[in-house]
Scaffold this motif. Structure first.
Motif, mmCIF file in Angstrom:
data_model
loop_
_atom_site.group_PDB
_atom_site.id
_atom_site.type_symbol
_atom_site.label_atom_id
_atom_site.label_comp_id
_atom_site.label_asym_id
_atom_site.label_seq_id
_atom_site.Cartn_x
_atom_site.Cartn_y
_atom_site.Cartn_z
ATOM 1 N N TYR A 11 0.851 -1.095 0.001
ATOM 2 C CA TYR A 11 0.045 -0.009 0.016
ATOM 3 C C TYR A 11 0.825 1.248 -0.204
ATOM 4 O O TYR A 11 0.472 2.234 -0.659
ATOM 5 C CB TYR A 11 -0.881 0.021 1.280
ATOM 6 N N GLY A 12 2.004 1.264 0.623
ATOM 7 C CA GLY A 12 2.832 2.426 0.545
ATOM 8 C C GLY A 12 3.115 2.945 -0.809
ATOM 9 O O GLY A 12 3.353 4.256 -0.918
ATOM 10 N N ARG A 13 3.233 1.999 -1.696
ATOM 11 C CA ARG A 13 3.533 2.433 -3.165
ATOM 12 C C ARG A 13 2.565 2.482 -3.916
ATOM 13 O O ARG A 13 2.647 2.262 -5.048
ATOM 14 C CB ARG A 13 4.808 1.899 -3.658
ATOM 15 N N PHE A 14 1.399 2.350 -3.365
ATOM 16 C CA PHE A 14 -0.021 2.224 -4.153
ATOM 17 C C PHE A 14 -0.323 3.651 -4.323
ATOM 18 O O PHE A 14 -1.242 4.224 -3.617
ATOM 19 C CB PHE A 14 -1.156 1.424 -3.352
ATOM 20 N N THR A 15 0.087 4.285 -5.689
ATOM 21 C CA THR A 15 -0.178 5.549 -5.808
ATOM 22 C C THR A 15 -0.995 5.926 -7.204
ATOM 23 O O THR A 15 -0.744 4.769 -7.923
ATOM 24 C CB THR A 15 0.925 6.488 -5.867
ATOM 25 N N ILE A 16 -1.661 6.882 -7.275
ATOM 26 C CA ILE A 16 -2.274 7.033 -8.603
ATOM 27 C C ILE A 16 -1.178 6.929 -9.918
ATOM 28 O O ILE A 16 -1.405 6.357 -10.921
ATOM 29 C CB ILE A 16 -3.015 8.374 -8.653
ATOM 30 N N GLU A 17 0.037 7.558 -9.402
ATOM 31 C CA GLU A 17 1.102 7.729 -10.628
ATOM 32 C C GLU A 17 1.534 6.182 -10.863
ATOM 33 O O GLU A 17 1.826 5.734 -12.168
ATOM 34 C CB GLU A 17 2.102 8.550 -9.850
ATOM 35 N N ALA A 18 1.654 5.455 -9.747
ATOM 36 C CA ALA A 18 2.240 4.086 -9.972
ATOM 37 C C ALA A 18 1.237 3.243 -10.892
ATOM 38 O O ALA A 18 1.711 2.371 -11.751
ATOM 39 C CB ALA A 18 2.870 3.406 -8.520
ATOM 40 N N VAL A 19 0.146 3.261 -10.424
ATOM 41 C CA VAL A 19 -0.868 2.469 -11.294
ATOM 42 C C VAL A 19 -1.193 3.178 -12.589
ATOM 43 O O VAL A 19 -1.343 2.092 -13.483
ATOM 44 C CB VAL A 19 -2.235 2.470 -10.188
ATOM 45 N N ALA A 20 -1.183 4.382 -12.638
ATOM 46 C CA ALA A 20 -1.211 4.783 -14.170
ATOM 47 C C ALA A 20 -0.021 3.936 -14.934
ATOM 48 O O ALA A 20 -0.267 3.781 -16.199
ATOM 49 C CB ALA A 20 -1.195 6.065 -14.205
ATOM 50 N N SER B 233 1.823 -3.454 5.539
ATOM 51 C CA SER B 233 1.166 -1.913 5.693
ATOM 52 C C SER B 233 0.809 -1.369 6.966
ATOM 53 O O SER B 233 0.696 -2.205 7.856
ATOM 54 C CB SER B 233 0.055 -1.973 4.586
ATOM 55 N N ASN B 234 0.759 -0.267 6.994
ATOM 56 C CA ASN B 234 0.034 0.261 8.315
ATOM 57 C C ASN B 234 -1.108 0.557 8.108
ATOM 58 O O ASN B 234 -1.695 1.345 7.444
ATOM 59 C CB ASN B 234 0.961 1.746 8.426
ATOM 60 N N PHE B 235 -1.973 -0.067 9.097
ATOM 61 C CA PHE B 235 -3.538 0.195 9.130
ATOM 62 C C PHE B 235 -3.843 1.473 9.002
ATOM 63 O O PHE B 235 -4.982 1.747 8.374
ATOM 64 C CB PHE B 235 -3.941 -0.743 10.061
ATOM 65 N N GLU B 236 -3.455 2.324 9.687
ATOM 66 C CA GLU B 236 -3.779 3.714 9.851
ATOM 67 C C GLU B 236 -3.556 4.311 8.461
ATOM 68 O O GLU B 236 -4.503 5.251 8.219
ATOM 69 C CB GLU B 236 -2.995 4.560 10.847
ATOM 70 N N ASP B 237 -2.578 4.010 7.752
ATOM 71 C CA ASP B 237 -2.410 4.548 6.140
ATOM 72 C C ASP B 237 -3.701 4.071 5.378
ATOM 73 O O ASP B 237 -4.122 4.656 4.528
ATOM 74 C CB ASP B 237 -1.071 4.075 5.776
#
Length: 210
Positions: free
Chosen positions: A43-52, A122-126
Motif C-alpha cells: 500500500y505504501g507504493r500504491f499511488t495514482i502515478e504508479a498505477v497509471a 502495511s500500516n493500518f492507519e495509512d
C-alpha cells in the motif's frame, strides 16, 4: 514509431503501435493493474502515478474515475473480489469441502493470501480500513464458499444447524488467518487438517454422530 503513454482517454502506446481501451475495458485494465501494483509493492507504493504507469495510461484518466488513491484502493479490492470468484468445492462431504477451500485460500495465488500479505506489510492507519472492512470489500454481498459448504452440510445432516453460530461458522478461516499472521507463511497441510478434524467438526456435528 512513437512510444510512451498518451494523455488522451484510454489511449496507450506499445511496441506494435497505438491501441485504444475505453469504457469498461479500460476500467478493468486499470483495476487489474492496480491489484498487481498493490500485491507487488504494498500500500505504501500504491499511488495514482504508479498505477497509471503500470496500466500504461495517464494520471488524468484515473482521476476522472477516482478522486483519491483511497477510492481507487476500495475499487481495486471490490473488482478483484468480484472478478476472481473461485468455484465452491463439492467433494461430496463437508470435511473434504472445507479442506479444499482452506487449501485454496492458503495458496499464494489466492485473493485471501495476497490481501493478507499486503496487510502484514502495511500500516493500518495509512490504509484507513480494518482487516474486517477489507474482507467485506473483497467479498461484497456474495455468500462465501464456507457459507455454501455449510448450507449443503446442513441439508445432508452432516452438521447441526443449531450449533452453527456465526462465530463458529467463521472459525476455520479465523484460525487460518491467525496462523498466517503468526508466521507470514502458507499454513502447513497438517495444520489445515487439524483445524477441520480436531477443532471445527467436533463443534458442529450432530450429537448422535459423535
Amino acid at each position: 514509431m512513437v512510444t510512451g503513454i498518451c494523455d488522451s482517454e484510454g489511449e496507450t502506446m506499445g511496441g506494435s503501435g497505438p491501441s485504444r481501451r475505453r469504457g469498461a475495458e479500460l476500467e478493468r485494465a486499470i483495476l487489474d493493474a492496480a491489484w498487481d501494483q498493490l500485491v507487488a509493492e504494498g500500500y505504501g507504493r500504491f499511488t495514482i502515478e504508479a498505477v497509471a504507469a503500470r496500466a500504461r495510461t495517464s494520471k488524468p484518466v484515473l482521476y476522472r474515475r477516482w478522486r483519491t488513491r483511497e477510492e481507487l484502493f476500495r475499487a481495486t479490492i471490490r473488482h478483484r473480489g468480484a472478478a476472481h470468484v473461485q468455484p465452491v468445492p463439492d467433494t461430496g462431504g463437508v470435511r473434504g469441502d472445507l479442506l479444499a477451500v482452506l487449501r485454496g485460500a492458503n495458496s499464494g495465488r489466492s485473493n485471501v493470501t495476497a490481501l493478507l500479505s499486503v496487510l502484514v506489510t502495511s500500516n493500518f492507519e495509512d490504509i484507513g480500513m480494518s482487516p474486517s472492512e477489507l474482507r467485506a470489500e473483497l467479498i461484497g454481498d456474495r455468500a462465501t464458499s464456507v457459507d455454501l459448504i455449510l448450507d449443503r452440510a446442513r441439508k445432508r445432516g452432516e452438521v447441526d444447524a443449531a450449533k452453527l453460530t456465526p462465530r463458529i461458522a467463521d472459525l476455520p478461516f479465523a484460525l487460518l488467518r491467525h496462523e498466517f499472521f503468526m508466521t507470514f507463511r502458507p499454513v502447513p497441510e497438517e495444520v489445515l487438517t487439524e483445524i477441520v478434524d480436531e477443532i471445527f467438526l467436533p463443534l458442529v456435528v450432530p450429537d448422535e454422530a459423535q
